[in-house]
Design a protein around this motif. Structure first.
Motif, mmCIF file in Angstrom:
data_model
loop_
_atom_site.group_PDB
_atom_site.id
_atom_site.type_symbol
_atom_site.label_atom_id
_atom_site.label_comp_id
_atom_site.label_asym_id
_atom_site.label_seq_id
_atom_site.Cartn_x
_atom_site.Cartn_y
_atom_site.Cartn_z
ATOM 1 N N THR A 1 -6.511 33.880 68.535
ATOM 2 C CA THR A 1 -7.630 34.601 67.916
ATOM 3 C C THR A 1 -7.546 34.551 66.402
ATOM 4 N N GLU A 2 -6.323 34.554 65.850
ATOM 5 C CA GLU A 2 -6.145 34.576 64.410
ATOM 6 C C GLU A 2 -6.490 33.240 63.752
ATOM 7 N N LYS B 1 -16.238 42.659 69.425
ATOM 8 C CA LYS B 1 -16.823 42.162 70.667
ATOM 9 C C LYS B 1 -15.780 41.401 71.480
ATOM 10 N N LEU B 2 -14.997 40.601 70.812
ATOM 11 C CA LEU B 2 -13.960 39.845 71.522
ATOM 12 C C LEU B 2 -12.955 40.784 72.173
ATOM 13 N N ASP B 3 -12.576 41.848 71.458
ATOM 14 C CA ASP B 3 -11.626 42.816 72.010
ATOM 15 C C ASP B 3 -12.190 43.526 73.242
ATOM 16 N N ASN B 4 -13.521 43.675 73.275
ATOM 17 C CA ASN B 4 -14.172 44.339 74.419
ATOM 18 C C ASN B 4 -14.436 43.384 75.577
ATOM 19 N N GLY B 5 -13.992 42.135 75.443
ATOM 20 C CA GLY B 5 -14.187 41.160 76.519
ATOM 21 C C GLY B 5 -15.556 40.507 76.526
ATOM 22 N N GLU B 6 -16.324 40.658 75.446
ATOM 23 C CA GLU B 6 -17.652 40.042 75.363
ATOM 24 C C GLU B 6 -17.530 38.616 74.832
ATOM 25 N N ALA B 7 -18.440 37.793 75.271
ATOM 26 C CA ALA B 7 -18.480 36.401 74.803
ATOM 27 C C ALA B 7 -19.375 36.303 73.565
ATOM 28 N N ILE B 8 -18.984 35.421 72.654
ATOM 29 C CA ILE B 8 -19.761 35.184 71.414
ATOM 30 C C ILE B 8 -20.247 33.728 71.435
ATOM 31 N N LYS B 9 -21.533 33.572 71.265
ATOM 32 C CA LYS B 9 -22.117 32.222 71.253
ATOM 33 C C LYS B 9 -22.399 31.806 69.816
#
Length: 410
Positions: free
Chosen positions: A69-70, A81-89
């Motif tokens: 991630t870093e 959002k990434l920490d919440n398990g959401e995908a980023i497009k």
């Protein structure tokens, strides 16, 4: 031609751009968004349910890369959002669309999302619809042009009783308006030529009638040679010959503009030489003078001399005792004025006196007349030199005929 090309080019460009944008939006935009949303939803659900993401991606035939991630500088909102398990497009015009999602072990998956494309059936429908719509919009442009061309065809095919063509009424915004305007001008010229031809034919018949009648009468008397009737017949033949020559001269000036042999002409010298040749035969009991500015004009010497001669002979017919030729120069024009002390020309007929076969007095004797073409020839010669002619009142009390020519040597 340029206007037609530009109009069609611009129309087709806008039609292609508009159709492409509209069809792309119809066939691609919504479908691409829908496919991407499906992939993102599957990946998010699989990640939340702890399904092995690598196996899912392999089954979906999606390629991916694994990062920490870093390794990527995320904004605070995206990192949350990434920490919440959401995908980023993220989308890139070169590399396409990628979906990023963080898994439990702290790694970051970069998944390539395939762009939606058209299969063969969709491509056929897309192409067919594109060309049908393109044909329709071009047909709209062609229809207006075809309608104007059909109107022109009907106009040209309809010949009026006078031999000319009817006037068309094409709107000035039409691409064929210049053609329509030229056809209208041509129709006016044809009508004028036909009118001139009728006037010439009528004038010829009218002018020949009187001397021919006198000849018939004289022949019926069977005159002896050198008798008075015989001399009258001889004079009538000479008059017919003069009329024929005058009409031929006018007809030659009407059919075409001759080649102009322009030269610098000292106008007062030309007038003096002309008067010297006419003095013995025409100037009995008449005082004729040349006055005014000693200037040079750029013109055709033969035709300018012919026009001055016609006006001088016209003045001889009506002058009582004096004829004056005056040359006047100003910045833009040179006026050649022929004046006499005769009865003059009344103002009501001054606009018509240069028309062919026009006579101010139909009842005058034949010795003063010609065919009524001399002044018409003067007007035509002046127009060839981009000038004009008109009649006014002379200080001598009679008529003042003026040939006004542009001062080209100024």
């Amino acid at each position: 031609m340029a206007r037609l090309f530009i109009s069609l080019y611009v129309f087709i460009v806008f039609a292609l751009v508009g159709l492409s944008a509209g069809l792309d939006r119809l066939f691609f935009s919504d479908e691409s968004k829908q496919v991407s949303d499906v992939y993102i939803s599957l990946i998010e659900q699989a990640n939340k349910q702890n399904i092995e993401l690598t196996a899912l991606l392999k089954n979906l035939d999606l390629t991916y890369k694994e990062y920490a991630t870093e390794d990527i500088a995320w904004s605070k909102s995206n990192l949350k959002k990434l920490d919440n398990g959401e995908a980023i497009k993220l989308s890139d015009p070169v590399y396409g669309s990628q979906v990023y999602i963080s898994v439990d072990d702290g790694s970051l998956f970069e998944i390539d999302i395939p762009e939606s494309g058209l299969d063969s059936a969709h491509f056929f429908i897309y192409s067919l619809l594109f060309f049908i719509l393109l044909g329709g919009v071009i047909g709209l442009w062609i229809w207006a042009l075809w309608k104007d061309l059909a109107s022109l065809q009907k106009t040209v095919a309809r010949v009026l009783p006078d031999g000319s063509i009817a006037k068309n009424k094409i709107h000035h915004s039409s691409v064929v308006f210049p053609i329509a305007q030229s056809l209208n001008t041509m129709g006016e010229q044809i009508a004028q030529l036909m009118q001139n031809q009728r006037e010439l034919s009528g004038g010829v018949a009218h002018e020949f009638r009187t001397p021919l009648a006198r000849l018939k009468f004289a022949l019926a008397m069977k005159p002896n040679a050198q008798s008075e009737p015989w001399k009258d017949m001889h004079n009538d033949v000479n008059e017919l010959d003069r009329l024929v020559q005058e009409m031929l001269d006018y007809a030659s000036t009407e059919t075409r503009v001759p080649e102009m042999n322009l030269a610098e002409i000292p106008i007062k010298q030309l007038c003096n030489e002309l008067l010297e040749r006419l003095k013995k035969s025409h100037f009995k009991n008449l005082e004729v003078v040349v006055v005014g500015d000693d200037v040079t004009i750029l013109a055709d010497e033969h035709f300018i001399e012919r026009s001055i001669k016609n006006l001088v002979l016209n003045a001889v017919r009506y002058a009582r005792s004096k004829i004056k030729i005056q040359v006047i120069q100003d910045k833009n024009y040179i006026d050649i004025c022929i004046e006499d002390d005769g009865p003059g020309v009344v103002e009501d007929i001054r606009d018509r006196i240069f028309l062919p076969f026009f006579r101010p007095d139909e009842g005058r004797d034949r010795d003063r007349g010609g065919a009524g073409l001399g002044l018409a020839i003067v007007k035509r010669i002046a127009s060839w030199h981009k000038g004009t002619c008109y009649v006014d009142t002379s200080e001598l009390g009679g008529a003042k005929f003026v040939i006004q020519l542009p001062n080209l040597l100024n």
